[in-house]
Motif scaffolding. Structure first.
Motif, PDB file in Angstrom:
ATOM      1  N   LEU A 294      10.654   9.758 -12.684  1.00 33.82           N
ATOM      2  CA  LEU A 294      10.249   8.349 -12.730  1.00 33.82           C
ATOM      3  C   LEU A 294       9.159   8.192 -13.781  1.00 33.82           C
ATOM      4  CD1 LEU A 294       9.981   7.228  -8.985  1.00 33.82           C
ATOM      5  CD2 LEU A 294      11.631   6.445 -10.676  1.00 33.82           C
ATOM      6  N   GLY A 295       9.537   7.685 -14.922  1.00 38.57           N
ATOM      7  CA  GLY A 295       8.574   7.461 -15.989  1.00 38.57           C
ATOM      8  C   GLY A 295       7.890   6.117 -15.841  1.00 38.57           C
ATOM      9  N   PRO A 296       7.013   5.783 -16.753  1.00 44.88           N
ATOM     10  CA  PRO A 296       6.269   4.521 -16.676  1.00 44.88           C
ATOM     11  C   PRO A 296       7.166   3.287 -16.554  1.00 44.88           C
ATOM     12  CG  PRO A 296       5.332   5.930 -18.357  1.00 44.88           C
ATOM     13  CD  PRO A 296       6.591   6.595 -17.887  1.00 44.88           C
ATOM     14  N   GLU A 297       8.272   3.257 -17.273  1.00 47.65           N
ATOM     15  CA  GLU A 297       9.159   2.092 -17.212  1.00 47.65           C
ATOM     16  C   GLU A 297       9.765   1.936 -15.822  1.00 47.65           C
ATOM     17  OE1 GLU A 297       9.587   4.540 -19.611  1.00 47.65           O
ATOM     18  OE2 GLU A 297       8.431   3.469 -21.134  1.00 47.65           O
ATOM     19  N   GLU A 298      10.208   3.048 -15.248  1.00 49.31           N
ATOM     20  CA  GLU A 298      10.807   2.998 -13.916  1.00 49.31           C
ATOM     21  C   GLU A 298       9.775   2.624 -12.853  1.00 49.31           C
ATOM     22  OE1 GLU A 298      13.303   5.544 -16.490  1.00 49.31           O
ATOM     23  OE2 GLU A 298      11.188   5.677 -15.964  1.00 49.31           O
ATOM     24  N   LEU A 299       8.573   3.181 -12.961  1.00 48.22           N
ATOM     25  CA  LEU A 299       7.510   2.836 -12.017  1.00 48.22           C
ATOM     26  C   LEU A 299       7.202   1.344 -12.083  1.00 48.22           C
ATOM     27  CD1 LEU A 299       5.138   5.857 -12.708  1.00 48.22           C
ATOM     28  CD2 LEU A 299       6.532   5.508 -10.657  1.00 48.22           C
TER      29      LEU A 299
ATOM     30  N   ALA B 268       9.167  -1.016 -13.131  1.00 43.83           N
ATOM     31  CA  ALA B 268      10.321  -1.775 -12.658  1.00 43.83           C
ATOM     32  C   ALA B 268      10.350  -1.862 -11.134  1.00 43.83           C
ATOM     33  CB  ALA B 268      11.616  -1.156 -13.183  1.00 43.83           C
ATOM     34  N   VAL B 269      10.030  -0.768 -10.467  1.00 44.20           N
ATOM     35  CA  VAL B 269      10.017  -0.773  -9.000  1.00 44.20           C
ATOM     36  C   VAL B 269       8.947  -1.751  -8.500  1.00 44.20           C
ATOM     37  CG1 VAL B 269       9.487   0.602  -6.938  1.00 44.20           C
ATOM     38  CG2 VAL B 269      10.931   1.561  -8.749  1.00 44.20           C
ATOM     39  N   LEU B 270       7.763  -1.679  -9.054  1.00 39.26           N
ATOM     40  CA  LEU B 270       6.686  -2.572  -8.627  1.00 39.26           C
ATOM     41  C   LEU B 270       7.026  -4.028  -8.958  1.00 39.26           C
ATOM     42  CD1 LEU B 270       3.954  -2.738  -7.278  1.00 39.26           C
ATOM     43  CD2 LEU B 270       2.898  -2.314  -9.509  1.00 39.26           C
TER      44      LEU B 270
ATOM     45  N   ARG C  53       9.981  -5.384  -9.251  1.00 39.89           N
ATOM     46  CA  ARG C  53      11.028  -5.825  -8.344  1.00 39.89           C
ATOM     47  C   ARG C  53      10.448  -6.243  -7.003  1.00 39.89           C
ATOM     48  NH1 ARG C  53      13.865  -1.294  -7.763  1.00 39.89           N
ATOM     49  NH2 ARG C  53      14.320  -1.430  -9.968  1.00 39.89           N
ATOM     50  N   HIS C  54       9.503  -5.463  -6.497  1.00 41.23           N
ATOM     51  CA  HIS C  54       8.912  -5.810  -5.204  1.00 41.23           C
ATOM     52  C   HIS C  54       8.098  -7.103  -5.299  1.00 41.23           C
ATOM     53  CE1 HIS C  54       7.571  -5.315  -1.151  1.00 41.23           C
ATOM     54  NE2 HIS C  54       6.342  -5.559  -1.562  1.00 41.23           N
ATOM     55  N   VAL C  55       7.306  -7.233  -6.332  1.00 42.74           N
ATOM     56  CA  VAL C  55       6.507  -8.455  -6.498  1.00 42.74           C
ATOM     57  C   VAL C  55       7.425  -9.671  -6.608  1.00 42.74           C
ATOM     58  CG1 VAL C  55       4.920  -9.671  -8.046  1.00 42.74           C
ATOM     59  CG2 VAL C  55       4.484  -7.283  -7.439  1.00 42.74           C
ATOM     60  N   THR C  56       8.525  -9.529  -7.330  1.00 37.69           N
ATOM     61  CA  THR C  56       9.483 -10.631  -7.460  1.00 37.69           C
ATOM     62  C   THR C  56      10.069 -11.010  -6.104  1.00 37.69           C
ATOM     63  OG1 THR C  56      10.027  -9.956  -9.711  1.00 37.69           O
ATOM     64  CG2 THR C  56      11.642 -11.339  -8.580  1.00 37.69           C
ATOM     65  N   GLU C  57      10.318 -10.023  -5.258  1.00 38.82           N
ATOM     66  CA  GLU C  57      10.899 -10.289  -3.935  1.00 38.82           C
ATOM     67  C   GLU C  57       9.947 -11.042  -3.008  1.00 38.82           C
ATOM     68  OE1 GLU C  57      12.169  -6.522  -2.412  1.00 38.82           O
ATOM     69  OE2 GLU C  57      13.813  -6.362  -3.852  1.00 38.82           O
ATOM     70  N   ILE C  58       8.654 -10.863  -3.173  1.00 32.11           N
ATOM     71  CA  ILE C  58       7.707 -11.510  -2.244  1.00 32.11           C
ATOM     72  C   ILE C  58       7.133 -12.813  -2.789  1.00 32.11           C
ATOM     73  CG2 ILE C  58       7.106  -9.327  -1.149  1.00 32.11           C
ATOM     74  CD1 ILE C  58       4.382  -9.480  -2.624  1.00 32.11           C
ATOM     75  N   THR C  59       7.460 -13.156  -4.022  1.00 30.60           N
ATOM     76  CA  THR C  59       6.918 -14.389  -4.578  1.00 30.60           C
ATOM     77  C   THR C  59       7.883 -15.542  -4.358  1.00 30.60           C
ATOM     78  OG1 THR C  59       7.759 -13.820  -6.776  1.00 30.60           O
ATOM     79  CG2 THR C  59       5.472 -13.254  -6.291  1.00 30.60           C
ATOM     80  N   ASP C  60       7.349 -16.738  -4.446  1.00 26.87           N
ATOM     81  CA  ASP C  60       8.121 -17.962  -4.293  1.00 26.87           C
ATOM     82  C   ASP C  60       8.844 -18.249  -5.589  1.00 26.87           C
ATOM     83  OD1 ASP C  60       9.086 -20.522  -3.971  1.00 26.87           O
ATOM     84  OD2 ASP C  60       7.194 -21.360  -3.281  1.00 26.87           O
ATOM     85  N   PRO C  61      10.170 -18.322  -5.564  1.00 27.71           N
ATOM     86  CA  PRO C  61      10.900 -18.584  -6.810  1.00 27.71           C
ATOM     87  C   PRO C  61      10.454 -19.873  -7.503  1.00 27.71           C
ATOM     88  CG  PRO C  61      12.410 -18.010  -5.037  1.00 27.71           C
ATOM     89  CD  PRO C  61      11.051 -18.159  -4.425  1.00 27.71           C
ATOM     90  N   ALA C  62      10.074 -20.882  -6.742  1.00 25.32           N
ATOM     91  CA  ALA C  62       9.626 -22.138  -7.345  1.00 25.32           C
ATOM     92  C   ALA C  62       8.332 -21.964  -8.128  1.00 25.32           C
ATOM     93  CB  ALA C  62       9.437 -23.199  -6.255  1.00 25.32           C
ATOM     94  N   ALA C  63       7.507 -21.010  -7.730  1.00 29.52           N
ATOM     95  CA  ALA C  63       6.234 -20.773  -8.405  1.00 29.52           C
ATOM     96  C   ALA C  63       6.430 -20.082  -9.749  1.00 29.52           C
ATOM     97  CB  ALA C  63       5.301 -19.937  -7.528  1.00 29.52           C
TER      98      ALA C  63
ATOM     99  N   HIS D  10       0.837  -1.202   0.000  1.00 26.79           N
ATOM    100  CA  HIS D  10       0.000   0.000   0.000  1.00 26.79           C
ATOM    101  C   HIS D  10       0.873   1.255   0.000  1.00 26.79           C
ATOM    102  CE1 HIS D  10      -3.840   2.014   1.811  1.00 26.79           C
ATOM    103  NE2 HIS D  10      -3.484   2.534   0.665  1.00 26.79           N
ATOM    104  N   VAL D  11       1.867   1.290   0.879  1.00 27.50           N
ATOM    105  CA  VAL D  11       2.763   2.441   0.952  1.00 27.50           C
ATOM    106  C   VAL D  11       3.552   2.582  -0.352  1.00 27.50           C
ATOM    107  CG1 VAL D  11       4.842   3.300   2.119  1.00 27.50           C
ATOM    108  CG2 VAL D  11       2.919   2.450   3.462  1.00 27.50           C
ATOM    109  N   LEU D  12       3.984   1.460  -0.911  1.00 24.18           N
ATOM    110  CA  LEU D  12       4.715   1.502  -2.174  1.00 24.18           C
ATOM    111  C   LEU D  12       3.849   2.092  -3.284  1.00 24.18           C
ATOM    112  CD1 LEU D  12       7.226   0.783  -3.872  1.00 24.18           C
ATOM    113  CD2 LEU D  12       6.217  -1.493  -4.186  1.00 24.18           C
ATOM    114  N   LEU D  13       2.616   1.638  -3.390  1.00 20.96           N
ATOM    115  CA  LEU D  13       1.717   2.157  -4.425  1.00 20.96           C
ATOM    116  C   LEU D  13       1.436   3.646  -4.233  1.00 20.96           C
ATOM    117  CD1 LEU D  13      -0.842  -0.766  -4.739  1.00 20.96           C
ATOM    118  CD2 LEU D  13       0.969  -0.140  -6.353  1.00 20.96           C
ATOM    119  N   ASP D  14       1.173   4.038  -2.991  1.00 24.05           N
ATOM    120  CA  ASP D  14       0.943   5.464  -2.723  1.00 24.05           C
ATOM    121  C   ASP D  14       2.177   6.287  -3.089  1.00 24.05           C
ATOM    122  OD1 ASP D  14      -1.625   5.034  -1.839  1.00 24.05           O
ATOM    123  OD2 ASP D  14      -1.178   5.352   0.288  1.00 24.05           O
TER     124      ASP D  14
END
Length: 107
Positions: free
Chosen positions: A84-89, A91-93, A95-105, A67-71
């Motif tokens: 921060l253009g669309p590509e950078e925005l 990329a940040v999101l 990167r975060h989703v990749t960090e919280i997901t299970d690599p095996a999935a 929530h804080v990241l999106l805000d």
């Protein structure tokens, strides 16, 4: 990200800022905040139920982080669109989703 989303973000930022000085708007701003957080919780719970998230992830704490990241990304997109253009925005999101997901999935 695009013109329409930028306009929506500008309206959102103007509204939540106005709600700080116009008490009649505060309940609506609070409801918007709670609705977005609730949506994030439900999405994370669904992803967890599908085995997509890292094991042991604290859904409630992660909902706050997302929530804080999106805000924050939204504010940067409105206040500093050249920085921060669309590509950078994205990329940040991403990167975060990749960090919280299970690599095996992801295989």
């Amino acid at each position: 990200m695009d013109g329409e989303r930028r306009e929506e973000a500008e309206v959102w930022l103007t509204f939540v800022t106005s709600a700080r000085t116009h008490p009649g708007l505060e309940p609506y701003a609070t409801q918007m905040h709670e609705n977005l957080r609730g949506l994030i919780v439900r999405l994370l719970q669904a992803a967890d139920g599908l085995g997509l998230l890292r094991a042991g992830l604290d859904i409630e704490a992660e909902a706050d982080r997302v929530h804080v990241l999106l805000d924050g990304l939204t504010m940067h997109a409105v206040l500093r669109p050249a920085a921060l253009g669309p590509e950078e925005l994205s990329a940040v999101l991403h990167r975060h989703v990749t960090e919280i997901t299970d690599p095996a999935a992801r295989r």
